[in-house]
Design an enzyme around this catalytic site. Structure first.
Site, PDB file in Angstrom:
ATOM      1  N   CYS A 383       0.477  -1.047   0.355  1.00 36.65           N
ATOM      2  CA  CYS A 383      -0.649   0.162  -0.141  1.00 36.65           C
ATOM      3  C   CYS A 383       0.934   1.412  -0.092  1.00 36.65           C
ATOM      4  O   CYS A 383       1.731   1.255  -0.878  1.00 36.65           O
ATOM      5  CB  CYS A 383      -1.180   0.240   1.445  1.00 36.65           C
ATOM      6  SG  CYS A 383      -2.572   0.937   1.345  1.00 36.65           S
ATOM      7  N   HIS A 517      -3.692  -5.203  -0.163  1.00 36.13           N
ATOM      8  CA  HIS A 517      -3.107  -5.882   1.467  1.00 36.13           C
ATOM      9  C   HIS A 517      -3.430  -7.620   1.708  1.00 36.13           C
ATOM     10  O   HIS A 517      -4.381  -7.661   1.891  1.00 36.13           O
ATOM     11  CB  HIS A 517      -3.775  -5.123   2.713  1.00 36.13           C
ATOM     12  CG  HIS A 517      -4.212  -3.767   2.743  1.00 36.13           C
ATOM     13  ND1 HIS A 517      -2.852  -3.365   3.679  1.00 36.13           N
ATOM     14  CD2 HIS A 517      -4.477  -2.466   2.036  1.00 36.13           C
ATOM     15  CE1 HIS A 517      -2.370  -1.755   3.707  1.00 36.13           C
ATOM     16  NE2 HIS A 517      -3.697  -1.675   3.272  1.00 36.13           N
ATOM     17  N   GLU A 519      -1.742  -9.036   2.956  1.00 35.54           N
ATOM     18  CA  GLU A 519      -1.982 -10.025   4.526  1.00 35.54           C
ATOM     19  C   GLU A 519      -2.956 -10.176   4.967  1.00 35.54           C
ATOM     20  O   GLU A 519      -3.483 -10.853   6.115  1.00 35.54           O
ATOM     21  CB  GLU A 519      -1.206  -9.023   5.814  1.00 35.54           C
ATOM     22  CG  GLU A 519      -1.532  -7.715   5.636  1.00 35.54           C
ATOM     23  CD  GLU A 519      -1.239  -6.658   4.873  1.00 35.54           C
ATOM     24  OE1 GLU A 519      -2.099  -5.422   5.397  1.00 35.54           O
ATOM     25  OE2 GLU A 519      -0.942  -6.746   3.897  1.00 35.54           O
TER      26      GLU A 519
END
Length: 545
Positions: A383, A517, A519
């Protein structure tokens, strides 16, 4: 109709209700049941999107664009079930919707009150969108006795009366503290917490007792006697070596068995924990280790990067290595002290610059990117981290004033705010000066990968991917050509070709920046390929150092 498990907490906060809910759901899932988990948050914010990470931890984003509590990350990681907008509600959202209805006249002149209007709204949320799930677990934030949580407790009480017998179970998480001076555990806090819960009309069926020392059988019987539950329903919950061993631990103590017994379910199959066995084996028996520097803004609170932390662990599981994370405040790299940067980053096997908002620490993050690029250290930008990589690349290409409009006026806006973008539903627009909670690109969006790119190979040759976003600014497409001449390749773009999604450096051992993102979609039994690849590159780097 689904069966409901209501999870409450007492004595103190941070007892691990979210982890407990995720672990219980995983155990029920391992027995062949379909599960869903929901979070009730008593605070008055509509959602955590505008809350400081230092107060609330990370904001977890769902595929459908909800900004939610970080516990939903636990839920997804442990069950693999993608959360939805309908899986998280706050008091702020409840009151906002009720007041909007009152202003429209939906209540036909009635006096709007906590009971029945607020409690009815909470019950409707709990009962909505059940699908074909066998169990819906509902975690209530905060602790028993909090003023904010009273409407939620009352809604639970009403639901337990309104639903069929054996359709609801109450699990209460409490603390059994160890008093070092006395040399013994104390059960009184649990007794008081259960008494407080009973005063609200809720009798717990199962007690999960957090403790730092084993709870003797005599204390379990004492808790059972004073709290009006079966002794077998007093489940010890000791500290675990890792969060991924908690399902095993709770199963060994009989949590899932007691929950099924409370529902009157007999003959259920034993859980298949083979996937969890593999995860715990990989975690407990690594064949190497790497050290990753996370150069960020909120490093003082690990929960601010909770999903990132877990995704790095997952990358280690994929490569069967231990991942040591070195949290570094980006501000220490600001200034002309190159020695500080070298001292901090030279021992690292990989450098990761995560997402964030605001100018603070930005120059330090850019310095970390420069170090990774020039020293051939594996780099991963997420990001804002990708945006910093693009600004760093622009400065290396001769644009000395390259910056982001997020940080103030600039004559070289490599990164700028986005007010319009295309989706499958059509053109999306946001006002530049609108509410902070409504100006971001949120949720899952597709991206097209360049053939033969490093990104495409990481994703197994995929042509299109879908990843979750949470950001307000984008890399300016006008700088794509000069950046690519400098060596920063745009390997992933939005389907319309306007918004950069992935950048990489082909001449670097491993240099990847992503606007999304990743994750948020990593799981212990299914590590995200970007994190698996990054840790693999770091492992290779460790062999060179």
């Amino acid at each position: 109709m689904a069966r409901f498990i209501f999870i409450t907490g007492g004595v103190v906060s941070s007892l691990g209700k979210g982890l407990m809910a995720a672990s219980l759901a995983a155990l029920l899932q391992a027995r062949g049941y379909k599960v869903r988990i929901r979070k009730f948050d008593p605070y008055l914010n509509v959602d955590p999107g505008t809350m400081s990470p230092y107060q609330h931890g990370e904001v977890y984003v769902t595929d459908d664009g909800a900004e939610t509590d970080l516990d939903l990350g636990h839920y997804e990681r442990f069950t693999g079930v993608s959360a939805l907008q309908t899986d998280n509600i706050t008091s702020g959202r409840v009151y906002r919707d009720i007041i909007a209805k009152e202003r429209r006249g939906d209540y036909l002149g009635a006096t709007v009150q906590v009971i029945p209007h607020v409690t009815d709204a909470i019950k409707a949320f709990a009962l909505a969108d059940q699908g074909d799930n066998d169990f819906i677990l509902c975690e209530i934030g905060g602790t028993v006795g909090d003023i904010e949580s009273l409407p939620f407790m009352e809604a639970i009480r009403q639901l337990r009366n309104e639903l069929e017998p054996f359709q609801t179970v109450s699990v209460h998480v409490t603390l059994v503290p160890y008093i070092k001076a006395a040399g013994e555990l104390k059960t009184k806090p649990t007794q008081h917490s259960v008494r407080e819960l009973a005063a609200l009309g809720i009798k717990p069926d199962i007690l999960l007792c957090r403790a730092e020392h084993p709870i003797p059988e005599s204390d379990r019987r004492k808790i059972a006697q004073f709290c009006n539950v079966r002794a077998e329903a007093v489940i010890p919950a000791l500290d675990a070596p890792s969060i991924y061993s908690v399902p095993h631990q709770y199963h060994a103590e009989g949590l899932d068995r007691e929950v099924l017994r409370a529902f009157g379910i007999t003959g259920a199959p034993e859980p298949d924990l083979s996937a969890w066995n593999d995860v715990t084996d990989r975690y407990s028996n690594p064949e190497g280790e790497v050290t990753i520097a996370v150069v960020g803004k909120y490093v003082g609170l690990p929960d601010a990067y909770k999903s990132l932390n877990e995704a790095l662990v997952h990358g280690g599981l994929a490569n069967r290595v231990k991942v040591n994370i070195k949290w570094i405040d980006a501000e220490i790299f600001e200034g002309d002290d190159d020695a500080a940067i070298i001292a901090a980053l030279e021992p690292m096997h990989g450098i990761l610059v995560p997402g964030g908002f605001g100018e603070r620490g930005s120059e330090g993050k850019i310095s970390a990117v420069t170090f990774a690029r020039t020293r051939n250290v594996p780099f991963f930008g997420i990001c804002l981290g990708m945006q910093m990589a693009c600004i760093e690349g622009a400065r290396a290409a001769g644009f000395a004033n390259a910056s982001s409009t997020e940080f103030g006026p600039t004559d070289t806006p490599v990164v700028g705010i986005i007010t319009e973008w295309m989706t499958e539903e059509g053109l999306q627009s946001r006002a530049e000066g609108g509410d902070l909670g409504g100006t971001m690109r949120l949720g899952a969006y597709p991206a097209k990968l360049s053939p033969n790119s490093h990104a495409s190979r990481i994703y197994g040759g995929a042509e299109t991917i879908s990843e979750r976003h949470r950001h307000r600014y984008e890399v300016n497409g006008a700088f794509i050509e000069p950046l690519e001449k400098q060596g920063l390749i745009f390997a992933g773009m939005s389907p319309d070709g306007l918004l950069p999604e992935i950048v990489e450096r082909p001449d670097h051992p491993w240099f990847v920046g992503v606007q999304f993102h990743p994750e948020l979609k990593s799981r212990p039994f299914d590590p995200h390929p970007l994190f698996a690849g990054f840790i693999a590159a770091a492992l290779e780097q460790s062999r060179l150092v």
